[in-house]
Design a protein around this motif. Structure first.
Motif, PDB file in Angstrom:
ATOM      1  N   HIS A  31       0.826  -1.208   0.000  1.00  0.00           N
ATOM      2  CA  HIS A  31       0.000   0.000   0.000  1.00  0.00           C
ATOM      3  C   HIS A  31       0.863   1.263   0.000  1.00  0.00           C
ATOM      4  N   GLY A  32       0.232   2.384  -0.282  1.00  0.00           N
ATOM      5  CA  GLY A  32       0.918   3.662  -0.284  1.00  0.00           C
ATOM      6  C   GLY A  32       0.789   4.402   1.032  1.00  0.00           C
ATOM      7  N   PHE A  33       1.271   5.636   1.040  1.00  0.00           N
ATOM      8  CA  PHE A  33       1.221   6.473   2.234  1.00  0.00           C
ATOM      9  C   PHE A  33      -0.225   6.755   2.638  1.00  0.00           C
ATOM     10  N   GLY A  34      -0.470   6.757   3.954  1.00  0.00           N
ATOM     11  CA  GLY A  34      -1.779   7.110   4.485  1.00  0.00           C
ATOM     12  C   GLY A  34      -2.798   5.999   4.438  1.00  0.00           C
ATOM     13  N   CYS A  35      -2.383   4.800   4.016  1.00  0.00           N
ATOM     14  CA  CYS A  35      -3.314   3.683   3.855  1.00  0.00           C
ATOM     15  C   CYS A  35      -2.805   2.461   4.621  1.00  0.00           C
ATOM     16  N   ASP A  36      -3.521   1.371   4.463  1.00  0.00           N
ATOM     17  CA  ASP A  36      -3.085   0.079   4.970  1.00  0.00           C
ATOM     18  C   ASP A  36      -3.518  -0.974   3.959  1.00  0.00           C
ATOM     19  N   LYS A  37      -3.367  -2.234   4.309  1.00  0.00           N
ATOM     20  CA  LYS A  37      -3.620  -3.301   3.338  1.00  0.00           C
ATOM     21  C   LYS A  37      -5.065  -3.348   2.860  1.00  0.00           C
ATOM     22  N   SER A  38      -5.989  -2.749   3.610  1.00  0.00           N
ATOM     23  CA  SER A  38      -7.399  -2.772   3.211  1.00  0.00           C
ATOM     24  C   SER A  38      -7.639  -2.013   1.904  1.00  0.00           C
ATOM     25  N   VAL A  39      -6.676  -1.188   1.483  1.00  0.00           N
ATOM     26  CA  VAL A  39      -6.839  -0.446   0.234  1.00  0.00           C
ATOM     27  C   VAL A  39      -6.909  -1.403  -0.965  1.00  0.00           C
ATOM     28  N   TRP A  40      -6.481  -2.660  -0.762  1.00  0.00           N
ATOM     29  CA  TRP A  40      -6.493  -3.659  -1.833  1.00  0.00           C
ATOM     30  C   TRP A  40      -7.708  -4.570  -1.787  1.00  0.00           C
ATOM     31  N   ASP A  41      -8.665  -4.292  -0.918  1.00  0.00           N
ATOM     32  CA  ASP A  41      -9.797  -5.206  -0.719  1.00  0.00           C
ATOM     33  C   ASP A  41     -10.610  -5.458  -1.984  1.00  0.00           C
ATOM     34  N   LYS A  42     -10.622  -4.495  -2.907  1.00  0.00           N
ATOM     35  CA  LYS A  42     -11.399  -4.662  -4.136  1.00  0.00           C
ATOM     36  C   LYS A  42     -10.579  -5.236  -5.286  1.00  0.00           C
ATOM     37  N   VAL A  43      -9.277  -5.450  -5.050  1.00  0.00           N
ATOM     38  CA  VAL A  43      -8.384  -5.876  -6.121  1.00  0.00           C
ATOM     39  C   VAL A  43      -7.743  -7.230  -5.836  1.00  0.00           C
TER      40      VAL A  43
END
Length: 276
Positions: A31-43
């Motif tokens: 993931h990138g700055f300001g996020c966590d692994k949940s940013v990939w939940d749709k991918v």
């Protein structure tokens, strides 16, 4: 065997790792700055059939082990690259496609220089080697603007999150996306986020990208105010083996706003290597 099991369990706790899917080839999502692994939940789940999928939080982000975070140690991208290498070794990952969003792209580039044997390819989404404008380089930000943004984080973290989220998502998108990104920013520890922001926006790895020894596939969107097209073109010109692809999306977080386009882009990058 016990030592390996303990090492594996330690790294899982350290980075809040989730693993699923099956296959000899691994897709590792950063993931990138300001996020966590949940940013990939749709991918990431789209690749669970046929691939081993690993998603994780960088130390200091999400539900990683915050006790292991040290501001001095994590004052450069090199520390994150070293963590990425240790993660791969501890989990005995091989034939890895590293999918890195934003600053994770730069982290993956540094890791590949140190340990090219770990990776088949880097798949990066909106990466940048340097965010600040220089006399001979357009990074997208004047240094004064970056310093003002960092000052805003220090003075009023909520105001900073409220300001940056809609800009990063892109004005064309529904407010729900920027609201979700803002909540992701606010879930982060403000002090740790300030350090990670400095590491991200003040980084400069331009003198190292010519040493990247593996293929790099760059996915990018139009109207990305964080990483403009000039940066993508610069990377394409200076990375030895580099493919760039515009995906059907806009803004800096297409995995949130246009996940199907990101999935298709990743699939195309993998097909291009002939390893699938």
């Amino acid at each position: 065997m016990v030592a390996l099991a303990n090492s594996e369990q330690s790294i899982i706790t350290k980075h809040n790792i989730s693993q699923y899917g099956d296959g000899d080839i691994t897709l590792l999502f950063g993931h990138g700055f300001g996020c966590d692994k949940s940013v990939w939940d749709k991918v990431a789940p789209a690749f669970s059939d046929g691939y081993s999928v690993v998603v994780f939080d960088y130390v200091g982000c999400g539900r990683s082990d915050l006790r292991l975070y040290n501001h001095q140690h994590y004052s450069s991208l090199e520390a994150y690259a070293d963590d990425l290498i240790l993660l791969c070794d501890s989990l005995a990952l091989q034939k890895v496609y590293f999918v890195g969003h934003s600053v994770s792209g730069a982290i993956g580039m540094l890791a590949s220089i140190k340990r090219p044997d770990l990776f088949i390819q880097l798949i990066t989404i909106g990466p940048s080697p340097h965010y600040i404008n220089e006399p001979d380089y357009f990074g997208g930000f004047d240094k004064d603007d970056v310093m003002s943004l960092l000052d805003m984080m220090s003075l009023n973290y909520f105001e900073w999150a409220n300001y940056l989220a809609p800009i990063a998502i892109g004005q064309k998108h529904d407010d729900k996306y920027s609201d979700n990104l803002k909540l992701s920013f606010l879930r982060s520890d403000p002090v740790i986020s300030q350090t990670f922001a400095k590491v991200t926006f003040l980084c400069d790895i331009r003198d190292q990208i010519g040493d990247i020894p593996i293929p790099v596939c760059i996915l990018y969107c139009v109207e990305d105010v964080i990483v403009p097209i000039e940066v993508i073109n610069y990377l394409a010109q200076h990375i030895p083996v580099c493919q760039t692809t515009k995906i059907d999306g806009s803004g800096h977080y297409p995995q949130i706003t246009s996940p199907n386009a990101v999935i298709q882009g990743i699939e195309n990058c993998i097909k291009a290597t002939g390893e699938n």
